[in-house]
Scaffold this motif. Structure first.
Motif, short mmCIF file in Angstrom:
data_model
loop_
_atom_site.label_atom_id
_atom_site.label_comp_id
_atom_site.label_asym_id
_atom_site.label_seq_id
_atom_site.Cartn_x
_atom_site.Cartn_y
_atom_site.Cartn_z
N SER A 99 0.83 -1.21 0.00
CA SER A 99 0.00 0.00 0.00
C SER A 99 0.86 1.27 0.00
O SER A 99 0.35 2.37 -0.18
CB SER A 99 -0.94 0.01 1.21
OG SER A 99 -0.19 0.11 2.40
N PHE A 131 -1.02 8.87 -2.25
CA PHE A 131 -1.91 7.94 -1.54
C PHE A 131 -3.35 8.08 -2.04
O PHE A 131 -4.06 7.09 -2.17
CB PHE A 131 -1.85 8.15 -0.02
CG PHE A 131 -0.63 7.55 0.63
CD1 PHE A 131 -0.35 6.20 0.51
CD2 PHE A 131 0.23 8.33 1.39
CE1 PHE A 131 0.76 5.63 1.11
CE2 PHE A 131 1.33 7.78 2.01
CZ PHE A 131 1.61 6.43 1.87
N GLU A 132 -3.76 9.31 -2.33
CA GLU A 132 -5.11 9.55 -2.85
C GLU A 132 -5.29 8.91 -4.23
O GLU A 132 -6.35 8.36 -4.54
CB GLU A 132 -5.37 11.06 -2.92
CG GLU A 132 -6.80 11.42 -3.19
CD GLU A 132 -7.78 11.00 -2.11
OE1 GLU A 132 -8.94 10.71 -2.45
OE2 GLU A 132 -7.40 10.95 -0.93
N LYS A 135 -5.88 5.32 -3.70
CA LYS A 135 -7.22 5.12 -3.14
C LYS A 135 -8.28 5.21 -4.24
O LYS A 135 -9.19 4.38 -4.32
CB LYS A 135 -7.48 6.16 -2.05
CG LYS A 135 -8.80 6.02 -1.35
CD LYS A 135 -8.96 7.10 -0.29
CE LYS A 135 -10.35 7.07 0.30
NZ LYS A 135 -10.57 8.20 1.20
N LYS A 136 -8.16 6.23 -5.10
CA LYS A 136 -9.12 6.40 -6.19
C LYS A 136 -9.06 5.23 -7.17
O LYS A 136 -10.11 4.78 -7.64
CB LYS A 136 -8.84 7.70 -6.95
CG LYS A 136 -9.25 8.94 -6.22
CD LYS A 136 -8.93 10.17 -7.09
CE LYS A 136 -9.28 11.46 -6.40
NZ LYS A 136 -8.95 12.62 -7.25
N LYS A 138 -8.27 2.21 -6.54
CA LYS A 138 -8.90 1.05 -5.90
C LYS A 138 -10.42 1.19 -5.91
O LYS A 138 -11.14 0.24 -6.21
CB LYS A 138 -8.41 0.89 -4.48
CG LYS A 138 -8.89 -0.37 -3.81
CD LYS A 138 -8.17 -0.64 -2.52
CE LYS A 138 -8.57 -2.01 -2.04
NZ LYS A 138 -7.45 -2.82 -1.66
N GLU A 139 -10.92 2.38 -5.60
CA GLU A 139 -12.37 2.62 -5.57
C GLU A 139 -13.00 2.54 -6.96
O GLU A 139 -14.05 1.93 -7.13
CB GLU A 139 -12.66 3.99 -4.95
CG GLU A 139 -12.39 4.07 -3.47
CD GLU A 139 -12.49 5.49 -2.93
OE1 GLU A 139 -12.72 6.44 -3.72
OE2 GLU A 139 -12.30 5.66 -1.71
#
Length: 144
Positions: A99, A131-132, A135-136, A138-139
């Protein structure tokens, strides 16, 4: 089959292939980079079996795409460098934490490290953006 032009030698090559001249240039850059490094412990880590396996898994998980480029500029490009968002020299415990790894183009990798060197504020902002991006991805795409 789709083709592209190599940015180094301008030969016509399949779009899913890296030109031989680019691979040679990457090897030469790495040799030069490796010779100038003075942190032998990090060099040893990057040659370890654990790192090689982690790197291969992460590249597949991220589909070999530079997600930073995608979310900041809207371009889908193939990445070449796996980057520790929280740097290895500061966070050795996160060395194999997938991650904490994002795949970047060489240009973006250099850009990110320049931001890291400016100030702690710029470094933290850049890390937050990276990191964002993960995250995006993954979403939105189930990647990573």
């Amino acid at each position: 089959m789709l083709y592209k032009r190599c940015s180094g030698c301008w030969k016509r090559i399949p779009s899913n292939v890296i030109c031989k001249c680019q691979m040679y240039n990457a090897r030469e850059r790495y040799k030069e980079y490796n010779a100038k490094r003075n942190d032998k412990e990090e060099q040893k880590f990057y040659r370890s079996k654990e790192w090689v396996k982690c790197k291969e898994l992460r590249q597949i998980e991220l589909l070999y795409i530079d997600w930073y480029e995608y979310y900041t500029k809207g371009n889908i490009v193939q990445a070449y460098t796996l980057h520790h968002i929280d740097e290895l020299k500061e966070y050795k415990e996160r060395a194999l934490d997938r991650s904490n790894l994002i795949y970047l183009t060489q240009a973006n990798h250099i850009r990110v490290h320049k931001e890291y060197l400016k100030s702690n504020k710029d470094k933290n902002n850049t890390k937050q953006i990276l990191f964002e991006c993960l995250k995006k991805a993954k979403e939105e795409f189930g990647v990573g």
